[in-house]
Design an enzyme around this catalytic site. Structure first.
Site, PDB file in Angstrom:
ATOM      1  CD  GLU A 299       8.320 -52.319 -63.461  1.00 39.89           C
ATOM      2  OE1 GLU A 299       7.925 -53.310 -62.740  1.00 39.89           O
ATOM      3  OE2 GLU A 299       8.165 -52.784 -64.676  1.00 39.89           O
TER       4      GLU A 299
ATOM      5  CG  ASP B 270       5.370 -53.358 -67.304  1.00 40.20           C
ATOM      6  OD1 ASP B 270       5.061 -52.886 -65.925  1.00 40.20           O
ATOM      7  OD2 ASP B 270       4.922 -54.026 -68.211  1.00 40.20           O
TER       8      ASP B 270
END
Length: 775
Positions: A484, A431
């Site tokens: 990401e 993330d």
């Protein structure tokens, strides 16, 4: 040393123990050599009497120097082979002496590798381990807290009184204590006294299980009891290249997929009931599903939809539901909201049995400030930077790991190995990588600190990510590591050996934003924005991209996918179908968020569940059927995935018909030479006799049509396929004369058998014509 000096020394040690300020209790406790033989000392706060039990003999112990330090003298070293009978508050019990076990748990090589940041299995030393020492069962506790004045174990075993179980400080800032007789399921925390006298109660950073929120103690848990049955899956995974496989991911949040009634009991695998975990205060009467219930309901659902993987938003332990799991406090434990670690293992095992891989979101970029977590852990900025300009995300209210500290890097890298090894996960999605790579991320001028070269790049974070990915693929070559990353940082998916970050996939955030911007437009205006749907091909081979329509795009007022679409309901459904089909036929692996597969209308709500009642309506059922068929088509056609990251795999036929908002292209597969023709019409205007050039004459079967009645469309199409004409267009001598339905995407496959039949029929017709001419 004189007797008075010894007495004074013992009094001081006793006071330090009583005030939780002793860092070396083994210096005075347990068997100690003395002039008279061996003196055994035990530390028993608030005990009225203590009796030594050894070799069938009993000896009443005295407290000559401190009322809680009891001792007696033996002629021999009893080792750890003795017990004590303790009378405290009118209750008598027998126990082994924790300070009789003197051998170090953390060996020299363990300490060396940990200090270097290279102990990939440090969790086998750190934390709370059910083990035996000298044949006696108990729990070995091991903690890194180099700046602490003292550390004690708190738990039910001592009524959460830190005076009872002080830990021994070893080299390298390691603290250890073996507590005999302690069992699986025991609650505990560490009480850390800082150099300035403050006292903190901390959960175990390496804890393998924690209490259900809002409670936050760690739980003694076993690591080695689960029997896996996925050996063949694991062998296939680690011997194959995932980039050459179809990957279609169902991203989801376990706690908001669907809820059960709080009246429905939570039954554990052994058949016993357990108190249900409420979904949220704002949804009374609902409870979370267990890992076992999710295995029974979610896995068949995902398998029926045809997805290859499930991606779980963070399931590491976290205190606040509203963080969606992204503010982690228990890095080495699956959240107890849904059950035990073994129950999560069973969930993964069941996924593998059904042919579904498991990806988890991993959050090494930051951590919360909760008092029981990593923040200011030993009275210093141990895990985080002390300077808020590099150590704090003010917008998120979280702290940033100090990647320059070897032991912190080791904590995270080993955590990666832990999840793959202990829980057999198949991949991670890291993330917020951009927030790690840039020191000025979401920071105004003056609130960030440049690196040693004067730049904005976080070189320590870069080195950490490279190390993490290198170690991951060293241990698990068939794994997925997905970034990401929302910027143009180069070489994200290139190997670390040539300077890349080492991921093997990267979310294509540019594609996602361009697609959503385009599809939100009124179709009439799309002719002026053709670049939005074609631009991605210009850079798609610069990285190994995964196309993602994620949870971030259906929250905070952004609307769910269906409601982003313009027009009336019919057009919204048709646009949604067209976008999903374009995603599945575009180069790159696929990820969609739960609810998109049936046209969820409401924004995602972490405290709610999906709008399953919408499946009672045909248009929503149609979208679900479309996703089912897209996954079936995708997995059946290697041209759609085999060469995702090779330029051979894609070729435009025509990307310039912006006046009609139509595009056409081929997906190709190198090993077999097969190809598919894809044609998309992104306006509500249908087109008859629309010409598309193709590389080979013959019959082209229409194998997919988003406008089919099955999906809720108008059922326009090409009667199952079309033969080519000798009509030159788009650089090809042959072309198809097609009907393009409104807001649709069509897929055609060259059919050699029917092409041969068509060619034979055409030759006969030509011969008949020539015969007629001679007559």
């Amino acid at each position: 040393m004189g007797g008075a000096a010894v007495l004074d020394w013992m009094v001081q040690d006793g006071e330090r123990l009583a005030n939780c300020r002793h860092d070396h209790p083994l210096a005075i406790l347990g068997p100690q050599p003395s002039d008279a033989g061996w003196t055994v000392r035990v530390w028993m706060p608030e005990a009225h009497s203590v009796t030594l039990l050894e070799g069938g003999r009993e000896a009443l112990m005295t407290a000559p120097n401190h009322p809680w330090v009891f001792e007696t003298t033996l002629s021999h070293d009893p080792g750890s082979n003795y017990k004590v009978r303790v009378e405290r508050g009118g209750i008598t019990h027998e126990q082994h002496d924790p300070w009789a076990f003197r051998d170090e748990w953390m060996g020299d090589m363990d300490r060396h590798l940990f200090a270097q940041g290279n102990h990939h299995h440090i969790w086998q030393r750190m934390g709370a381990h059910l083990t035996q020492r000298d044949g006696i069962s108990g729990v070995m506790f091991c903690l890194w807290a180099p700046h602490a004045l003292s550390v004690s174990i708190l738990g039910d075993l001592n009524s959460w009184d830190g005076r009872h179980h002080p830990m021994q400080q070893r080299l390298g800032g390691i603290w250890e204590l073996f507590i005999p007789g302690l069992a699986e399921g025991s609650l505990y925390k560490y009480e850390i006294r800082t150099q300035d006298g403050h006292c903190y109660q901390k959960a175990d950073p390496y804890g393998f299980q924690h209490e259900v929120r809002p409670d936050n103690s760690s739980v003694v848990a076993r690591l080695d009891g689960f029997q896996w049955s996925d050996g063949s899956w694991m062998q296939r995974r680690d011997s194959s290249n995932p980039l050459e496989q179809p990957i279609s991911v169902y991203e989801m949040h376990l706690g908001s997929w669907i809820h059960a009634s709080a009246e429905e009991p939570w039954i554990q695998p052994d058949g016993s009931p357990r108190a249900p975990v409420p979904a949220a205060d704002m949804k009374p009467g609902a409870r979370l599903l267990t890992y076992a219930e999710l295995a029974a309901r979610l896995i068949p659902y995902v398998k029926e939809r045809g997805f290859t993987h499930i991606e779980l938003m963070p399931i590491t332990e976290h205190p606040f539901d509203g963080s969606w799991g992204y503010q982690v406090t228990g890095w080495y434990a699956p959240t107890s909201r849904y059950g035990t670690p073994d129950e999560f293992r069973a969930f993964v095992d069941r996924c593998h049995a059904e042919g579904i891989g498991v990806i988890i979101d991993w959050v090494p970029g930051h951590f919360p400030k909760d008092a029981h977590g990593l923040a200011f852990f030993d009275g210093t900025h141990l895990y985080e930077h002390g300077d808020p300009r590099i150590g704090e995300h003010k917008e998120w209210g979280t702290l940033i790991f100090n990647y320059s500290r070897n032991e912190v890097r080791n904590f995270l890298v080993a955590n990666l190995v832990f999840w793959f090894e202990q829980f057999h996960i198949d991949g991670i999605r890291v993330d917020a990588v951009a927030s790690m790579l840039y020191r000025d991320y979401l920071r105004p001028d003056g609130e960030w600190l440049a690196n040693e070269h004067g730049g904005r790049e976080n070189t320590e974070a870069v080195q950490f990510l490279q190390q993490a990915n290198h170690v991951l693929f060293q241990h698990f070559p068939g794994a997925l590591s997905i970034a990401e990353e929302s910027t143009t940082w180069p070489m994200v998916t290139q190997p670390t050996e040539i300077g890349g970050l080492g991921f093997n996939l990267k979310w294509n955030m540019g594609w996602m934003h361009d697609m959503l911007d385009y599809f939100e437009l009124d179709p009439w205006f799309r002719q002026f924005h053709q670049n939005n749907i074609t631009f991605s091909i210009w850079y798609t081979y610069t990285e190994n991209f995964m196309l993602a329509l994620s949870h971030d795009e259906v929250v905070h007022g952004k609307s769910h996918l269906l409601h982003k679409m313009p027009g009336d309901d019919w057009q919204k459904y048709a646009n949604t179908r067209a976008l999903l089909a374009y995603m599945w036929t575009h180069p790159g692996k696929k990820t969609i968020f739960m609810g998109m597969e049936f046209g969820q209308r409401a924004e995602w709500n972490v405290w709610g569940d999906l709008q399953w009642d919408l499946l009672n309506y045909e248009p929503h059922k149609g979208i679900q059927l479309l996703v089912d068929d897209l996954n079936t088509l995708y997995k059946a056609e290697p041209a759609l995935w085999r060469d995702d990251f090779d330029q051979f795999g894609f070729q435009w036929i025509d990307c310039n018909d912006n006046r009609h908002s139509v595009i056409s292209f081929m997906r190709r597969e190198s090993s077999s030479g097969t190809w598919l023709v894809v044609v998309a019409n992104f306006t509500p205007q249908s087109h008859s006799h629309y010409r598309v050039g193709v590389p080979l004459a013959g019959f082209y079967e229409e194998i997919f049509n988003t406008d089919a009645a099955r999906y809720g469309g108008s059922n326009l199409g090409n009667m199952g396929g079309k033969p080519t004409d000798e009509w030159s267009i788009h650089g090809y001598e042959n072309s198809l004369d097609l009907c393009l339905p409104p807001l649709s995407l069509l897929v055609f496959r060259h059919d050699p058998k029917r092409s041969l039949q068509a060619a034979s029929a055409s030759a006969c017709d030509k011969a008949d014509d020539e015969t007629a001419d001679t007559n």
